[in-house]
Design an enzyme around this catalytic site. Structure first.
Site, PDB file in Angstrom:
ATOM      1  N   TRP A  18     -63.880 -35.398  16.717  1.00 21.69           N
ATOM      2  CA  TRP A  18     -63.854 -33.988  16.987  1.00 21.69           C
ATOM      3  C   TRP A  18     -65.053 -33.066  16.290  1.00 21.69           C
ATOM      4  O   TRP A  18     -65.339 -32.188  17.045  1.00 21.69           O
ATOM      5  CB  TRP A  18     -62.366 -33.518  16.375  1.00 21.69           C
ATOM      6  CG  TRP A  18     -61.695 -32.176  16.563  1.00 21.69           C
ATOM      7  CD1 TRP A  18     -60.812 -31.400  15.784  1.00 21.69           C
ATOM      8  CD2 TRP A  18     -62.131 -31.419  17.484  1.00 21.69           C
ATOM      9  NE1 TRP A  18     -60.616 -30.333  16.172  1.00 21.69           N
ATOM     10  CE2 TRP A  18     -61.425 -30.031  17.554  1.00 21.69           C
ATOM     11  CE3 TRP A  18     -63.095 -31.538  18.838  1.00 21.69           C
ATOM     12  CZ2 TRP A  18     -61.363 -29.178  18.523  1.00 21.69           C
ATOM     13  CZ3 TRP A  18     -63.027 -30.539  19.762  1.00 21.69           C
ATOM     14  CH2 TRP A  18     -62.259 -29.271  19.749  1.00 21.69           C
ATOM     15  N   ALA A 145     -60.911 -34.666  21.857  1.00 23.22           N
ATOM     16  CA  ALA A 145     -62.541 -34.486  21.711  1.00 23.22           C
ATOM     17  C   ALA A 145     -63.409 -34.669  22.993  1.00 23.22           C
ATOM     18  O   ALA A 145     -64.240 -33.750  23.164  1.00 23.22           O
ATOM     19  CB  ALA A 145     -62.879 -35.216  20.512  1.00 23.22           C
ATOM     20  N   LYS A 196     -47.697 -32.215  14.914  1.00 19.78           N
ATOM     21  CA  LYS A 196     -47.573 -32.978  16.173  1.00 19.78           C
ATOM     22  C   LYS A 196     -48.346 -34.310  15.973  1.00 19.78           C
ATOM     23  O   LYS A 196     -47.747 -35.273  16.954  1.00 19.78           O
ATOM     24  CB  LYS A 196     -48.774 -32.009  17.252  1.00 19.78           C
ATOM     25  CG  LYS A 196     -50.280 -31.881  16.605  1.00 19.78           C
ATOM     26  CD  LYS A 196     -50.956 -32.868  17.692  1.00 19.78           C
ATOM     27  CE  LYS A 196     -52.345 -33.468  16.859  1.00 19.78           C
ATOM     28  NZ  LYS A 196     -53.258 -32.308  16.892  1.00 19.78           N
ATOM     29  N   VAL A 284     -59.083 -42.791  12.811  1.00 18.19           N
ATOM     30  CA  VAL A 284     -58.000 -42.421  11.852  1.00 18.19           C
ATOM     31  C   VAL A 284     -56.752 -41.982  12.482  1.00 18.19           C
ATOM     32  O   VAL A 284     -56.747 -41.340  13.543  1.00 18.19           O
ATOM     33  CB  VAL A 284     -58.605 -41.209  10.687  1.00 18.19           C
ATOM     34  CG1 VAL A 284     -57.226 -40.626   9.885  1.00 18.19           C
ATOM     35  CG2 VAL A 284     -59.751 -41.523   9.979  1.00 18.19           C
TER      36      VAL A 284
END
Lengths: 338, 338
Positions: A18, A145, A196, A284
Site C-alpha cells: 500500500w 494496492a 473488514k 501481513v
C-alpha cells in the site's frame, strides 16, 4: 497550514504494497516522494532495481520516488507525512520519530488496533505525540494496492477531527482516478478499515467451503451489522459503515481475489493450521492480528459479535469450523437488527 | 389467523426461476404446493417432465408440487398465497384473482415498480384489493433461485405493516438453511429489492469494461447511497438499506455470476443495443424495467441520483457509456453523504 503542500514533496513511511502503490499515485499527482523502507534488503533492491520485489511485483517505480532507511531523513524531507506501516509495528515506528513529526500533517493508511491497548491507529500516533490534538487524518476505503498502482479508478474517504486537514488532503491528493470524500467520523472510518480484515477471513472460509453466493452475501451483511454495533459502542457515526470505508472496503476485501485476509480464510477452510498459514505468507495478514482485539472489545464492552467470536475460537482456540458455522446459523429467529 | 398454515398447503403464483425454487423450499419445509404456470407450453412440460425447462433447468421437481394453469383453482387451494410473477405482469395477474385472495395471507416475492403509477408491488396488490389493509408481506434478500433450489444456506427479510403476519411467515417458512429476519419497514425492503436490479446493470457495465475491483466496490457503495436517498424520500427506514434486502441483495446481484441484470450490463459494455439484449434473453431483466421508474422518481421527487440518471440515458437515450462514466467520476469533491 499553507494551501500548497511544501515544495510538492511528501514522505511515506512504510514500503509495503500500500505504501508503495500510494507513492506511485502521489507521483502521478505531481509529487516527489521519499519512501522509508524498513527491511534492509528491500531497501537495497529498491535502490538497485526500482521494483518492490517483496510486496508489489510488476511495477517499475518512477524516478520521482526516492528511498531511505533513515527515519530522520524522512521527517526532515517534508511537512506532509504518510504513514503506511503494518499495524503491529506502528507504535514502535512512530515512537522513533514522534518529536520530529509533532507539527506535521499526518495521513495514516495503517488499519487495525494496537493489540494490547486496543487503541485505534490514530490514537497510537496521538499517544506517541503525547497530545490529543495532533494533525492526523486517516485514509480508508476500497483500494487494493495493485489497482491503485495501475491507476485504476479508486474512491476513498479521508477523515479527521480537524475538517480543514481532511479537506487539505482531499484537495492535494485526489485526481481523476483517485476520488476522495471527506468525513469527520475518524472513529467510524478507522473501525471499518480494521474490522473488514477480520470479516474477510470469514468470507474466505465461506468461499473455501463453497457454501454459495447467497450465504456469502448474507454473511457480509451480518458482518456489517456486527461492525456497526461495535462502532456505535465506540462512538462512531452509524451511517459511516454504509460508506466507502465501511461496506465499500468490506465488499472489496471479502469478494476480491487480491485480498490476503480472504486468502487466509480460504486456507483455513482447507484445514490448515492458522500459525502455519501465517508463517508461509510473505505479506501481513492484518485480520489475524485484529481478530483478538475485536474479540476483546466484544467482551469488554459486552457487545454481541457472534462472527468475531466464532473466528476467534476457530483461529485461536482450534474450534471446529463446521461447528462454528452451525452455531451461527442456528441462532434464534428475530427481527433484523441493523 | 391460525398458527398453522392451512393443511400445510400453499399456492404459488408464477413459475419463473424464483417461484419454482421457492416451491422446492416449501416442500422441504413440509408443504404441499400448487404452482400456477402462466405459459401453456411450460405448464405441459412441467406436468410431463417435472423440470422447469424455461427458467430453472437441472432440477427434478418433487411430487409434492402440483401444477395448474387455472388461477381460481390456485386461490381455492390454500389460505396462504405466494406471488412471484414478473413485476410487469403483477397487476394484470392480481386483478384476475383480487376478490378471491382478499382475506388470504399473501407473501410477495415480486420486485420492482409498476411503471405507469410508480407503485411498489405491495401497493399494486393493495390497489387491486381496493383496500389499504390487505394481509401482505414481502420477502426480499440475497437469494439466487438456483442456490435456494439446491438448498444452499440463504438469509432473507420478510416485511409487513402487520408485524404478526411477518412473524407468521417467518415461523412457517424458515428452516435451517433458510433463515428469515422480520422487519416492519415494507417500503425500505421493497425499494432495496427493486433498485438493486437497476444498480446491478451498472455493476455489469463496470465488470464488462474491466475497470477493476476498486471501481466496482466504490460503485456499489455509491449506488447504495443513492438508493438510500430515494428510500428516505419515500419514507423508508435508513438502516434497512444496510440489511439483507438492501446492501445484501445489492452485493449478490452486483457480484454474482447468476445475475441476469448484471449480465445485461456486461452485454451493454460490449456495445450491444439494449433492445437487442432484452429480445435475446429468455428470462426477465427486471432492472431494465425499473430504470425508468427510478429515473422518474428522481425527477418527480427532485432527488440527486447520478447513477440512475446515467443508466437511464445509456439504456433509453443512447448516450455513450464512457461519456456517462466520466460525468460521474468528475463530479465535485465533497463530504461523504451517506
Amino acid at each position: 497550514m499553507t494551501e500548497d503542500i511544501t515544495n510538492l514533496k511528501i514522505g511515506v513511511i512504510g514500503a509495503g504494497a500500500w505504501g508503495t502503490a500510494f507513492s506511485m499515485h502521489l507521483v502521478r499527482k505531481g509529487y516527489k516522494v521519499l519512501l522509508w523502507v524498513f527491511e534492509r534488503e528491500l531497501y537495497e533492491i529498491l535502490k538497485r532495481d526500482r521494483i518492490n520485489r517483496y510486496y508489489l511485483e510488476g511495477f517499475s517505480l518512477p524516478e520521482q520516488i526516492g528511498f531511505t532507511d533513515n527515519l530522520s531523513e524522512l521527517t526532515d524531507y517534508s511537512n506532509d507525512i504518510v504513514i503506511a506501516t503494518p499495524s503491529f509495528s506502528l507504535q514502535e515506528t512512530v515512537e522513533k520519530v514522534s518529536r520530529s513529526i509533532l507539527n506535521k500533517n499526518i495521513l495514516l493508511l495503517t488499519k487495525g488496533f494496537e493489540t494490547k491497548s486496543l487503541l485505534r491507529m490514530s490514537e497510537v500516533v496521538e499517544k506517541c505525540h503525547g497530545k490529543k490534538n495532533a494533525r492526523i487524518a486517516v485514509l480508508s476505503g476500497p483500494s487494493f494496492a495493485k489497482e491503485v498502482a495501475m491507476g485504476a479508478f479508486t474512491s476513498v474517504v479521508v477523515a479527521s477531527k480537524r475538517s480543514e486537514l481532511a479537506s487539505y488532503f482531499q484537495k492535494h491528493i485526489h485526481n481523476d482516478n483517485f476520488r476522495i470524500y471527506t468525513s469527520k467520523d475518524i472513529v467510524g472510518v478507522e473501525l471499518g478499515g480494521a474490522m473488514k480484515n477480520v470479516m474477510a477471513i470469514g468470507a474466505g472460509i465461506i468461499e473455501g467451503l463453497a457454501l454459495g453466493t447467497n450465504t456469502q452475501a448474507a454473511f457480509i451483511t451480518r458482518a456489517l451489522a456486527e461492525i456497526k454495533r461495535l462502532g456505535k459502542a465506540l462512538g462512531a457515526k452509524e451511517t459511516t459503515f454504509m460508506g466507502l470505508s465501511g461496506i465499500g472496503d468490506l465488499m472489496l476485501t471479502s469478494y476480491g481475489q487480491l485480498s490476503r485476509n480472504r486468502m487466509f480464510g480460504v486456507e483455513l477452510s482447507k484445514g490448515k493450521k492458522p500459525q502455519d498459514i501465517i508463517k508461509s505468507q510473505n505479506t501481513v495478514v492484518e485480520g489475524y492480528y485484529t481478530i483478538e482485539a475485536a474479540y476483546r472489545f466484544s467482551k469488554t464492552l459486552n457487545i454481541e459479535m457472534p462472527i468475531t467470536e466464532a473466528l476467534y475460537k476457530v483461529v485461536f482456540e482450534g474450534k471446529q469450523l463446521l461447528t462454528s458455522i452451525n452455531d451461527i446459523k442456528n441462532r434464534a429467529l428475530k427481527e433484523e437488527d441493523i
